[in-house]
Design a protein around this motif. Structure first.
Motif, mmCIF file in Angstrom:
data_model
loop_
_atom_site.group_PDB
_atom_site.id
_atom_site.type_symbol
_atom_site.label_atom_id
_atom_site.label_comp_id
_atom_site.label_asym_id
_atom_site.label_seq_id
_atom_site.Cartn_x
_atom_site.Cartn_y
_atom_site.Cartn_z
ATOM 1 N N LYS A 526 0.768 -1.577 0.136
ATOM 2 C CA LYS A 526 0.113 -0.033 -0.342
ATOM 3 C C LYS A 526 0.716 1.409 0.054
ATOM 4 C CE LYS A 526 -3.769 2.238 2.332
ATOM 5 N NZ LYS A 526 -4.431 2.606 3.762
ATOM 6 N N LEU A 528 0.128 0.041 -3.455
ATOM 7 C CA LEU A 528 0.348 -1.483 -4.695
ATOM 8 C C LEU A 528 0.512 -0.494 -6.232
ATOM 9 C CD1 LEU A 528 -0.659 -3.915 -3.961
ATOM 10 C CD2 LEU A 528 -2.974 -3.988 -5.543
ATOM 11 N N ASP A 529 1.107 -1.260 -6.964
ATOM 12 C CA ASP A 529 1.715 -0.832 -8.116
ATOM 13 C C ASP A 529 0.618 -1.487 -8.975
ATOM 14 O OD1 ASP A 529 2.744 -0.073 -10.061
ATOM 15 O OD2 ASP A 529 4.541 -1.105 -9.338
ATOM 16 N N LYS A 530 -0.533 -0.474 -9.292
ATOM 17 C CA LYS A 530 -1.482 -1.472 -10.400
ATOM 18 C C LYS A 530 -1.081 -1.610 -11.854
ATOM 19 C CE LYS A 530 -5.221 0.224 -6.529
ATOM 20 N NZ LYS A 530 -6.121 1.140 -6.541
ATOM 21 N N LEU A 533 0.330 -4.676 -12.221
ATOM 22 C CA LEU A 533 -0.521 -5.629 -12.236
ATOM 23 C C LEU A 533 -1.439 -5.458 -13.210
ATOM 24 C CD1 LEU A 533 -1.197 -8.140 -10.438
ATOM 25 C CD2 LEU A 533 -3.086 -6.236 -9.126
ATOM 26 N N GLU A 534 -1.802 -4.262 -13.507
ATOM 27 C CA GLU A 534 -2.254 -4.073 -14.752
ATOM 28 C C GLU A 534 -1.697 -5.133 -15.715
ATOM 29 O OE1 GLU A 534 -5.273 -0.548 -16.722
ATOM 30 O OE2 GLU A 534 -3.500 -0.342 -15.874
ATOM 31 N N VAL A 559 -4.252 -7.806 -3.963
ATOM 32 C CA VAL A 559 -4.150 -7.702 -5.769
ATOM 33 C C VAL A 559 -5.555 -8.421 -5.986
ATOM 34 C CG1 VAL A 559 -3.115 -9.521 -7.049
ATOM 35 C CG2 VAL A 559 -1.255 -8.560 -5.093
ATOM 36 N N ALA A 562 -7.744 -5.423 -5.744
ATOM 37 C CA ALA A 562 -6.840 -4.035 -6.924
ATOM 38 C C ALA A 562 -7.538 -4.578 -8.519
ATOM 39 C CB ALA A 562 -5.558 -3.834 -7.250
ATOM 40 N N LEU A 563 -7.599 -5.937 -8.803
ATOM 41 C CA LEU A 563 -7.852 -6.531 -10.460
ATOM 42 C C LEU A 563 -9.523 -6.631 -10.460
ATOM 43 C CD1 LEU A 563 -5.173 -9.836 -10.189
ATOM 44 C CD2 LEU A 563 -5.129 -7.966 -11.672
ATOM 45 N N GLU A 565 -10.874 -3.892 -9.267
ATOM 46 C CA GLU A 565 -11.218 -2.815 -9.598
ATOM 47 C C GLU A 565 -10.781 -2.279 -10.997
ATOM 48 O OE1 GLU A 565 -8.875 -0.445 -6.569
ATOM 49 O OE2 GLU A 565 -10.221 -1.283 -4.807
ATOM 50 N N LEU A 566 -9.698 -3.295 -11.978
ATOM 51 C CA LEU A 566 -9.373 -2.946 -12.664
ATOM 52 C C LEU A 566 -10.384 -3.609 -14.253
ATOM 53 C CD1 LEU A 566 -5.333 -3.535 -12.056
ATOM 54 C CD2 LEU A 566 -6.802 -1.712 -12.829
#
Length: 619
Positions: A526, A528-530, A533-534, A559, A562-563, A565-566
C-alpha cells in the motif's frame, strides 16, 4: 532426587522443608539442562523457582487458579504440574508451549504470551467465583516489567474499587527483557532501600513466625491503621489494596509462611517479593539480558553465541546512522531495546531515544505527539505487540496523516514462541486504515532505502520484516527507491510470482532454472503497484501471490481487490496462511504445512498448467 517423587502439585504437601529446598535446586538444574538443549526463557524462570514451589505448597492447583503474567517465568510450574516427562520438548515441534496454555494443562489458568493481562484475568475469575457462589483462591503473579503496562494499572483501579478476595504477587526483579523503566520502577527501588522498610521487614518476620491466625487479623488492622500515617510511602493504598512487603522472594520457608498467613484475607492483597533474575546460575545473574532467552548452549561452559546478523540488527544500524543525517529523527520502543536492535542507537543517541515500558498504546500516542510538533518519530515494535496499539494508530496517528514510521519487527511466523507471538495479522489490520502505507524490503540495503524515503515522504508508514538473518548492508550507502514501484527480479515468459516479504526467497527457489517463470519483489503493498499489475494481467501472464501472513485480508487479497477494480480476471493463485492459529515449532515446517514454501508455489504453478521441476540448487 526429590524431583523424581513429584508428579503433581499435591506431592509437595508431604515434603519436608529440607526436601523443598533441595527440590528448588533440582528444578533449577532441570530448567538449565533443557534450556541449554532447546533455548528458551531461562533467566525469568530461574528467578521464580522458590515462588512457584511455595505457591504449589500452599495452594491447591488446579482448584485454586494461579495466573502467570506473560507465562515465560512458569517453567518450574510446568515441571511440577504433570509435565515433567515432556518438559524436554518445550518450544519444540509437537512439544509443550513455552508459555502457559489452557488447552495444554488444567493447571494453566490462562493462555498468555503478552504482558500485563494477569490482573484483569484474575479479577474476572474472582468475580465469576463470587457470582457463582464458589470457593477457591485466585492468585495473579505479575512481574518482569508487566506492572508498567496500562492494562495492569487499570485493572488495579477496578480491583481496588470492587475489592474481591484476590491475591496479587508482584515478582519484582527490576527487569523486563532489559532494565525496567519508569517512575513506578524507580519508586520500588527506593522503597526497598528505606531503613524503616528494612527494619519493619525484620520485625514483621519475627512476629509472624509466632503469631496465631486469630491474632493475625488484629495485626492486620493495626497495619491498616499505620497506613493512614504512612500511605504516602505506599502507592497501592490509593487503590484501596492491602500491601504486604517487600519480602525476599528466594527465602522459600519465609514465602510459604507468609502465603499461609495472607491467603485467607478478605479483599485484595498485593504481596511484593524481591527476586533476582537468573538466580542460581552465575552467568544469568551477571547478564540477565542476554540470558533472558538464549539459544542453546553448553551448560558446563556457558558462553554467548552469535545468532547471526538479524533484520533487527540491520534496522538498528540503519536508524543509528540515519539519525546523524536527520536531527529530528526520534526512536521509541515499548520495552524492546534488545529485541529491536536498538542497544547501539540508545547509546549513540540517548537524547533521541525513549523506552515507554510495556505500553504499546502509550508509545504510539507519544509518537503522535512528537509528530504534531515537528519531530520524525520511528516506533520500533513487534508485529504481534503492535496489535495492542491499534486504536492509537487509527485515532491518534492516521486520521491526521501524521509522519510516524513503524518499524514492524517479527513479521510472519516466528517459531518457538508460537501463536501469541506470530506476526501474521498486521497487513490485514493496517491496510484497511486510510493514510497508512505498508512496505517490506527484500534485503538490508532496501530497508535502508525505505527508512530514508519514509522519513522524507511523511505520513504513517509501516515497514515490516521477519525474525530472520539477513546479509549486512554496507555503511554509508543510502540508495534511492521509487516509492510504490515493484521490482522485477527475474523475467518470465508465461507466469510471474508476486512475492511480498519473506516468501520472496521461496519464489526465487521455485522459479530457478525455469525461464517461463518470473519473480517480482512486490515490496509495496500500500500503495500497490497497480500499473505493473495491470500490465501483467493484460499481457496474459499467470500469477501467483505469496506471503507469510494470513491469506484473509493480506497481500493476495489486496491484489485480487485491485484486479477487480481494474476489471481484469487473470489466472491467479493466492498463497498465504490459512484461517488457523499456528503453534510453536520450526518455521520451515510451518511454512510447508501452510502451503507457502517453494514446493507449494511449484504446485500452484503446476495447477495452472505449468510443470515446474525442483531446482537443481537452492537460492
Amino acid at each position: 532426587m526429590i524431583l523424581q517423587k513429584v508428579n503433581q502439585p499435591q506431592d509437595l504437601k508431604t515434603l519436608t522443608q529440607e526436601e523443598l529446598l533441595q527440590l528448588a535446586q533440582e528444578l533449577r538444574s532441570e530448567i538449565i539442562r533443557v534450556c541449554a538443549q532447546n533455548g528458551g526463557h531461562l533467566a525469568s524462570s530461574l528467578g521464580a523457582v522458590e515462588l512457584i514451589v511455595a505457591l504449589h505448597r500452599v495452594f491447591d492447583s488446579p482448584r485454586d487458579r494461579l495466573l502467570f503474567d506473560v507465562g515465560h517465568q512458569a517453567y518450574a510450574h510446568k515441571i511440577l504440574t504433570g509435565r515433567k516427562e515432556v518438559f524436554h520438548t518445550i518450544r519444540q515441534e509437537g512439544g509443550i508451549s513455552g508459555f502457559t496454555k489452557v488447552s495444554e494443562s488444567e493447571h494453566d489458568a490462562i493462555t498468555v504470551g503478552h504482558a500485563s493481562t494477569s490482573l484483569a484475568n484474575a479479577l474476572g475469575m474472582a468475580i465469576a467465583r463470587d457470582t457463582l457462589g464458589e470457593n477457591y483462591h485466585v492468585v495473579g503473579i505479575i512481574g518482569d516489567g508487566a506492572l508498567t503496562g496500562g492494562m495492569a494499572l487499570a485493572a488495579l483501579n477496578v480491583i481496588g474499587e470492587r475489592k474481591p478476595r484476590l491475591l496479587m504477587i508482584l515478582n519484582d526483579n527490576e527487569m523486563s527483557i532489559s532494565e525496567n523503566v519508569g517512575a513506578l520502577n524507580r519508586y520500588f527501588k527506593e522503597y526497598q532501600t528505606k531503613k524503616w522498610v528494612q527494619d519493619t521487614q525484620k520485625w514483621g518476620k519475627q512476629v509472624l513466625e509466632g503469631i496465631s491466625p486469630r491474632l493475625f487479623s488484629l495485626v492486620d488492622r493495626a497495619k491498616e491503621a499505620a497506613k493512614l500515617m504512612l500511605h504516602q510511602e505506599n502507592p497501592f493504598y490509593a487503590w484501596g489494596i492491602r500491601y504486604v512487603g517487600p519480602v525476599d522472594g528466594h527465602d522459600l520457608p519465609g514465602l510459604i509462611h507468609i502465603l499461609e498467613q495472607i491467603k485467607e484475607l478478605d479483599g485484595p492483597t498485593l504481596l511484593h517479593i524481591v527476586t533476582q533474575k537468573g538466580k542460581g546460575y552465575g552467568v544469568a545473574e551477571e547478564d540477565p539480558i542476554y540470558w533472558h532467552g538464549p539459544p542453546g548452549f553448553n551448560p558446563q561452559k556457558p558462553e554467548k553465541v552469535s545468532k547471526g546478523y538479524s533484520w533487527s540488527a540491520a534496522f538498528g544500524d540503519a536508524v543509528t546512522e540515519l539519525a546523524h543525517k536527520e536531527p529530528r529523527l526520534f526512536v521509541i520502543t515499548p520495552a524492546m531495546r534488545e529485541g529491536s536492535g536498538l542497544v547501539k542507537y540508545s547509546q549513540t543517541h540517548p537524547e533521541r531515544y525513549l523506552d515507554t515500558g510495556i505500553c504499546e498504546d502509550v508509545a504510539a500516542t507519544v509518537a503522535a505527539g512528537m509528530a504534531l510538533r515537528g519531530l520524525k518519530p520511528v516506533l520500533a515494535i513487534y508485529s504481534t505487540f503492535m496489535q495492542r496499539a491499534y486504536d492509537q494508530i487509527i485515532h491518534d496517528i492516521a486520521i491526521e496523516n501524521l509522519s510516524v514510521v513503524f518499524a514492524v519487527d517479527r513479521a510472519g511466523i516466528v517459531g518457538g514462541d508460537g501463536a501469541t507471538h506470530n506476526g501474521v495479522f498486521d497487513i490485514a489490520y493496517l491496510r484497511t486504515v486510510p493514510n497508512v502505507q505498508i512496505a517490506a524490503p527484500k534485503d538490508a540495503l532496501e530497508l535502508r532505502a525505505m527508512l530514508k524515503k519514509a522519513l522524507e515522504l511523511g505520513g504513517p508508514i509501516a515497514i515490516r520484516y521477519a525474525r530472520d538473518n539477513v546479509e549486512k548492508a554496507p555503511e554509508g550507502v543510502w540508495p534511492e527507491i521509487e516509492w510504490g514501484r515493484w521490482e522485477v527480479l527475474k523475467e518470465g515468459s508465461k507466469a510471474y510470482i508476486l512475492a511480498f516479504g519473506k516468501t520472496l526467497k521461496y519464489a526465487l527457489e521455485a522459479a530457478q532454472d525455469h525461464p517461463e517463470i518470473g519473480v517480482i519483489n512486490a515490496r509495496f503493498l500500500k500503495p500497490l503497484d497497480k500499473g505493473m499489475l495491470e500490465a501483467l494481467a493484460l499481457e496474459g501472464y499467470k500469477l501467483v501471490t505469496t506471503e507469510d501472513h494470513q491469506k484473509m485480508g493480506g497481500f493476495g487479497s489486496a491484489v485480487l481487490e485491485a484486479l477487480n477494480e481494474l476489471g481484469l480476471k487473470p489466472d491467479i493463485r493466492v498463497l498465504g496462511l490459512p484461517d488457523v492459529f499456528f503453534d510453536h515449532g520450526s518455521i520451515p515446517r510451518m511454512h510447508r504445512e501452510a502451503g507457502i514454501d517453494a514446493a507449494a508455489i511449484r504446485a500452484a504453478l503446476a495447477g495452472m498448467g505449468l510443470e515446474v521441476k525442483t531446482a537443481t540448487r537452492r537460492v
